[in-house]
Design an enzyme around this catalytic site. Structure first.
Site, PDB file in Angstrom:
ATOM      1  N   ASP A 182      53.269  43.782  40.186  1.00  0.00           N
ATOM      2  CA  ASP A 182      53.941  43.472  41.336  1.00  0.00           C
ATOM      3  C   ASP A 182      55.124  42.907  41.180  1.00  0.00           C
ATOM      4  O   ASP A 182      55.764  42.262  42.189  1.00  0.00           O
ATOM      5  CB  ASP A 182      52.480  42.350  42.079  1.00  0.00           C
ATOM      6  CG  ASP A 182      51.659  43.130  42.088  1.00  0.00           C
ATOM      7  OD1 ASP A 182      51.525  44.230  42.939  1.00  0.00           O
ATOM      8  OD2 ASP A 182      50.396  42.514  41.698  1.00  0.00           O
ATOM      9  N   HIS A 204      47.730  38.779  33.620  1.00  0.00           N
ATOM     10  CA  HIS A 204      46.996  40.197  33.877  1.00  0.00           C
ATOM     11  C   HIS A 204      45.694  39.729  33.199  1.00  0.00           C
ATOM     12  O   HIS A 204      45.520  39.147  32.206  1.00  0.00           O
ATOM     13  CB  HIS A 204      47.421  41.423  33.362  1.00  0.00           C
ATOM     14  CG  HIS A 204      46.681  42.613  33.844  1.00  0.00           C
ATOM     15  ND1 HIS A 204      45.592  43.228  33.558  1.00  0.00           N
ATOM     16  CD2 HIS A 204      47.087  43.061  35.035  1.00  0.00           C
ATOM     17  CE1 HIS A 204      45.286  44.207  34.402  1.00  0.00           C
ATOM     18  NE2 HIS A 204      46.246  44.304  35.491  1.00  0.00           N
ATOM     19  N   HIS A 234      45.388  39.262  43.466  1.00  0.00           N
ATOM     20  CA  HIS A 234      45.405  40.866  43.332  1.00  0.00           C
ATOM     21  C   HIS A 234      46.548  41.234  43.990  1.00  0.00           C
ATOM     22  O   HIS A 234      47.580  41.048  43.661  1.00  0.00           O
ATOM     23  CB  HIS A 234      43.895  41.151  43.489  1.00  0.00           C
ATOM     24  CG  HIS A 234      43.509  42.682  43.339  1.00  0.00           C
ATOM     25  ND1 HIS A 234      44.106  43.377  42.284  1.00  0.00           N
ATOM     26  CD2 HIS A 234      42.563  43.604  43.889  1.00  0.00           C
ATOM     27  CE1 HIS A 234      43.709  44.448  42.204  1.00  0.00           C
ATOM     28  NE2 HIS A 234      42.754  44.784  43.018  1.00  0.00           N
ATOM     29  N   ARG A 288      53.683  50.094  34.659  1.00  0.00           N
ATOM     30  CA  ARG A 288      54.266  50.107  36.115  1.00  0.00           C
ATOM     31  C   ARG A 288      55.331  49.393  36.391  1.00  0.00           C
ATOM     32  O   ARG A 288      56.033  49.726  37.183  1.00  0.00           O
ATOM     33  CB  ARG A 288      52.867  49.784  36.965  1.00  0.00           C
ATOM     34  CG  ARG A 288      51.636  50.638  36.765  1.00  0.00           C
ATOM     35  CD  ARG A 288      50.440  50.017  37.360  1.00  0.00           C
ATOM     36  NE  ARG A 288      49.925  48.752  37.186  1.00  0.00           N
ATOM     37  CZ  ARG A 288      49.060  47.942  37.644  1.00  0.00           C
ATOM     38  NH1 ARG A 288      48.525  48.365  38.679  1.00  0.00           N
ATOM     39  NH2 ARG A 288      48.776  46.845  37.262  1.00  0.00           N
ATOM     40  N   SER A 318      39.652  45.343  43.568  1.00  0.00           N
ATOM     41  CA  SER A 318      39.637  46.306  44.672  1.00  0.00           C
ATOM     42  C   SER A 318      38.646  47.522  43.999  1.00  0.00           C
ATOM     43  O   SER A 318      37.814  47.858  45.014  1.00  0.00           O
ATOM     44  CB  SER A 318      40.948  47.117  45.031  1.00  0.00           C
ATOM     45  OG  SER A 318      41.831  47.213  44.187  1.00  0.00           O
TER      46      SER A 318
HETATM   47  C1  LIG Z   1      46.473  37.950  37.195  1.00  0.00           C
HETATM   48  C2  LIG Z   1      45.812  36.826  36.805  1.00  0.00           C
HETATM   49  C3  LIG Z   1      45.178  36.378  37.961  1.00  0.00           C
HETATM   50  C4  LIG Z   1      44.961  36.704  35.498  1.00  0.00           C
HETATM   51  O1  LIG Z   1      44.190  35.863  35.520  1.00  0.00           O
HETATM   52  P1  LIG Z   1      43.540  35.521  33.976  1.00  0.00           P
HETATM   53  O2  LIG Z   1      42.588  36.673  33.694  1.00  0.00           O
HETATM   54  O3  LIG Z   1      42.434  34.215  34.309  1.00  0.00           O
HETATM   55  O4  LIG Z   1      44.474  35.083  33.030  1.00  0.00           O
HETATM   56  P2  LIG Z   1      44.513  34.047  31.808  1.00  0.00           P
HETATM   57  O5  LIG Z   1      43.102  34.245  31.109  1.00  0.00           O
HETATM   58  O6  LIG Z   1      45.641  34.407  31.206  1.00  0.00           O
HETATM   59  O7  LIG Z   1      44.593  32.551  32.413  1.00  0.00           O
HETATM   60  C5  LIG Z   1      44.369  31.688  31.944  1.00  0.00           C
HETATM   61  C6  LIG Z   1      45.185  30.541  32.559  1.00  0.00           C
HETATM   62  O8  LIG Z   1      46.463  30.769  32.604  1.00  0.00           O
HETATM   63  C7  LIG Z   1      46.622  30.878  34.081  1.00  0.00           C
HETATM   64  N1  LIG Z   1      47.795  31.674  34.343  1.00  0.00           N
HETATM   65  C8  LIG Z   1      47.716  33.015  34.232  1.00  0.00           C
HETATM   66  N2  LIG Z   1      48.980  33.756  34.642  1.00  0.00           N
HETATM   67  C9  LIG Z   1      49.480  32.902  35.122  1.00  0.00           C
HETATM   68  C10 LIG Z   1      50.805  32.846  36.014  1.00  0.00           C
HETATM   69  N3  LIG Z   1      51.490  34.008  36.136  1.00  0.00           N
HETATM   70  N4  LIG Z   1      51.306  31.631  36.385  1.00  0.00           N
HETATM   71  C11 LIG Z   1      50.642  30.623  36.203  1.00  0.00           C
HETATM   72  N5  LIG Z   1      49.685  30.336  35.549  1.00  0.00           N
HETATM   73  C12 LIG Z   1      49.101  31.434  35.073  1.00  0.00           C
HETATM   74  C13 LIG Z   1      45.777  30.957  34.757  1.00  0.00           C
HETATM   75  O9  LIG Z   1      45.758  30.367  36.224  1.00  0.00           O
HETATM   76  C14 LIG Z   1      44.523  30.132  33.892  1.00  0.00           C
HETATM   77  O10 LIG Z   1      44.730  28.664  33.919  1.00  0.00           O
HETATM   78  P3  LIG Z   1      43.492  27.800  34.214  1.00  0.00           P
HETATM   79  O11 LIG Z   1      42.867  27.866  32.869  1.00  0.00           O
HETATM   80  O12 LIG Z   1      44.187  26.375  34.539  1.00  0.00           O
HETATM   81  O13 LIG Z   1      42.507  28.303  35.313  1.00  0.00           O
HETATM   82  C15 LIG Z   1      46.845  35.543  36.426  1.00  0.00           C
HETATM   83  O14 LIG Z   1      47.515  35.977  35.396  1.00  0.00           O
HETATM   84  C16 LIG Z   1      47.791  35.172  37.633  1.00  0.00           C
HETATM   85  O15 LIG Z   1      47.316  34.387  38.600  1.00  0.00           O
HETATM   86  N6  LIG Z   1      48.942  35.991  37.789  1.00  0.00           N
HETATM   87  C17 LIG Z   1      49.818  35.616  38.940  1.00  0.00           C
HETATM   88  C18 LIG Z   1      49.206  36.540  40.062  1.00  0.00           C
HETATM   89  C19 LIG Z   1      49.510  38.024  40.162  1.00  0.00           C
HETATM   90  O16 LIG Z   1      50.515  38.545  39.600  1.00  0.00           O
HETATM   91  N7  LIG Z   1      48.432  38.679  40.303  1.00  0.00           N
HETATM   92  C20 LIG Z   1      48.774  40.292  40.082  1.00  0.00           C
HETATM   93  C21 LIG Z   1      47.906  40.853  38.912  1.00  0.00           C
HETATM   94  S1  LIG Z   1      48.175  42.399  38.906  1.00  0.00           S
END
Ligand SMILES: CC(C)(COP(=O)(O)OP(=O)(O)OC[C@H]1O[C@@H](n2cnc3c(N)ncnc32)[C@H](O)[C@@H]1OP(=O)(O)O)[C@@H](O)C(=O)NCCC(=O)NCCS
Length: 470
Positions: free
Chosen positions: A408, A353, A307, A362, A277
């Protein structure tokens, strides 16, 4: 007396800051508020020339200094770890979490003015801090509260525009539509059409930004009441501060919910510049789009489930756990449920994250709020259990870089406890808060004359050729 007490608290924090200079040396740490001026715009007017000179000096003295190498992984990995943006209002440390102008969340809770002794910070104080880098006095915060109240009016066409959407449209769609409808009032657009000199761009940007920050709670509350309370709207209460008035317009009058809303708006406001955002707002604004256009774009990014929408997803997921296994679920059962979610190709919402590598502060401050006000709440206890169960499972998965909870993971159960149970609405609350951070930086984008954002992109063929040569 109050002033001297806060100065002494600030000097204690300042000496701690010197010890932590590796974390905070890039921010103007804790300037003690010496001016008694109550007008935020005049404060900014004074600060801007100094910061313009600072940026000029950085450009001329260090313009050719390297900040790191770009790897193929970075290009393919969503630009993770690539330093590429200037963002003055906050800075994120992967282990320690966010600092607003150098202040961590616990420090903000200590030094920013509150509505009652020992209470949660007033979001207006955080806005002052984000904009000026200075901790405001209670009088300055009160004056800003009044300024925002006086700007908080909405033209009728905004409500009509929202009403044109089906009442079942997602709350974020209705909210972003309302913000777009507000755009017709843009002072920046009018001034640009009249040929304003670029050295003055920040001034109408300030007007738009302050109007927008003042108006978004009204738009958000309208969407809530339209969707869930038969359109029975509640007028603003000018005697209340920003957070409390927002809760009041949503229909919540308890003083604990007012405190929660102050905390909520404060901690969701800003998370440095690279998140979807903030980055979207900054990118769109770099084309000299006005604050309304830029913020509406930011909201559309916030509405994505990876997000801001994750706060909705968390509560829905927690409720699905309860529906299937009951409130008194054992840790073993919970672990199985987490695996079931992962095996069905979904993420566990509220965990992980893009930058953070430890528990999000947070999350921690919301947990502290829950421990103080609702320790017996069954959903809070479930969230606490998840804190124990989910990280080892995500670690076992082997690919998740941060198995810890983010902001979240906690917000929904607090809102649910006080009666705001409609999970699909939660991202709108996040959006109201984000206006503070995105608009503050946008004013500085204009004051510093930051340029059009235009990174280079490449094709797979280009990458293959480049790598063969390397
Ligand atoms: C926030 C988020 C998008 C960050 O993504 P990122 O920077 O790509 O995170 P990573 O580098 O740790 O990801 C590596 C792998 O782990 C997975 N992973 C990361 N967090 C995960 C979670 N909470 N549940 C399941 N799998 C997860 C990713 O989907 C990725 O899988 P892939 O290689 O098969 O695509 C991710 O942690 C997520 O999807 N979290 C859940 C949604 C959420 O809470 N979002 C709010 C963030 S403030």
């Amino acid at each position: 007396m109050v002033f001297y007490r806060s100065v002494s608290l600030l000097s204690k924090l300042r000496s701690r800051a010197v010890q932590q200079s590796n974390v905070s040396n890039s921010v103007r740490w804790l300037q003690v508020q010496t001016s008694s001026g109550l007008d935020l715009r005049s404060e900014l007017q004074e600060l801007i020339p100094e910061q313009q000179d600072r940026l000029k000096k950085i450009k001329s003295e260090y313009g050719k200094v390297h900040l790191g190498n770009i790897t193929v992984d970075m290009v393919l990995g969503g630009m993770r770890g690539m330093t590429g943006l200037l963002w003055e209002t906050s800075l994120l440390d992967p282990d320690e979490g966010i600092r607003f102008r150098g202040l961590s969340i616990p420090e903000c809770q200590k030094v920013l003015p509150a509505a009652k002794p020992g209470g949660e910070p007033l979001p207006e104080g955080l806005l002052w801090l984000l904009l000026t880098g200075k901790v405001p006095s209670k009088e300055q915060v009160n004056s800003l509260s009044q300024e925002l109240q006086s700007r908080a009016t909405i033209p009728d066409h905004v409500y009509k525009t929202i009403d044109a959407l089906p009442v079942t449209a997602h709350p974020m769609t209705q909210f972003a539509t309302g913000v777009m409808a507000l755009q017709v009032q843009s002072e920046f657009q009018k001034a640009y059409e009249k040929g304003i000199h670029k050295s003055k761009f920040w001034e109408p940007t300030y007007e738009d930004s302050m109007n927008l920050i003042a108006q978004v709670p009204l738009v958000a509350a309208y969407v809530y009441r339209r969707m869930y309370k038969n359109g029975d709207t509640i007028p603003k209460d000018e005697s209340l501060d920003y957070g409390a008035n927002f809760a009041h317009m949503l229909g919540f009058s308890s003083s604990e919910m007012h405190e929660l809303m102050r905390l909520y708006v404060t901690i969701h406001s800003d998370h440095e510049g690279g998140n979807v955002s903030a980055h979207t707002g900054h990118l769109v604004a770099s084309a000299l789009s006005d604050p309304y256009l830029s913020f509406a774009a930011a909201l559309n990014g916030l509405a994505g489930p990876l997000h801001g929408l994750a706060n909705q997803e968390v509560l829905l997921w927690i409720k699905s756990v309860v529906e299937e296994c009951g409130e008194n679920i054992s840790k073993e059962q919970l672990k199985d449920y987490v695996w079931k979610t992962l095996n069905s190709g979904k993420v566990v919402p509220g965990f992980g994250h893009g930058v953070l590598r430890k528990t999000d502060p947070r999350y921690t401050c919301q947990r502290e709020f829950a421990l103080k006000h609702l320790p017996e709440d069954p959903l809070f206890q479930l969230v606490s259990k998840l804190y124990e169960v989910v990280p080892p499972v995500l670690t076992e998965l082997g690919k998740v870089k941060n198995p810890w909870p983010n902001v979240d993971a906690h917000s929904g159960v607090l809102l649910n406890y006080y009666g705001l149970t409609e999970a699909r609405y939660y991202t709108v609350l996040f959006g109201v808060s984000r206006a503070l951070g995105i608009c503050s930086q946008l004013i500085w984008d204009r004051a510093l004359g930051l340029p059009l954002e235009r990174p280079k992109s490449v094709t797979m063929e280009w990458l293959e050729n480049q790598c063969k040569k390397a």
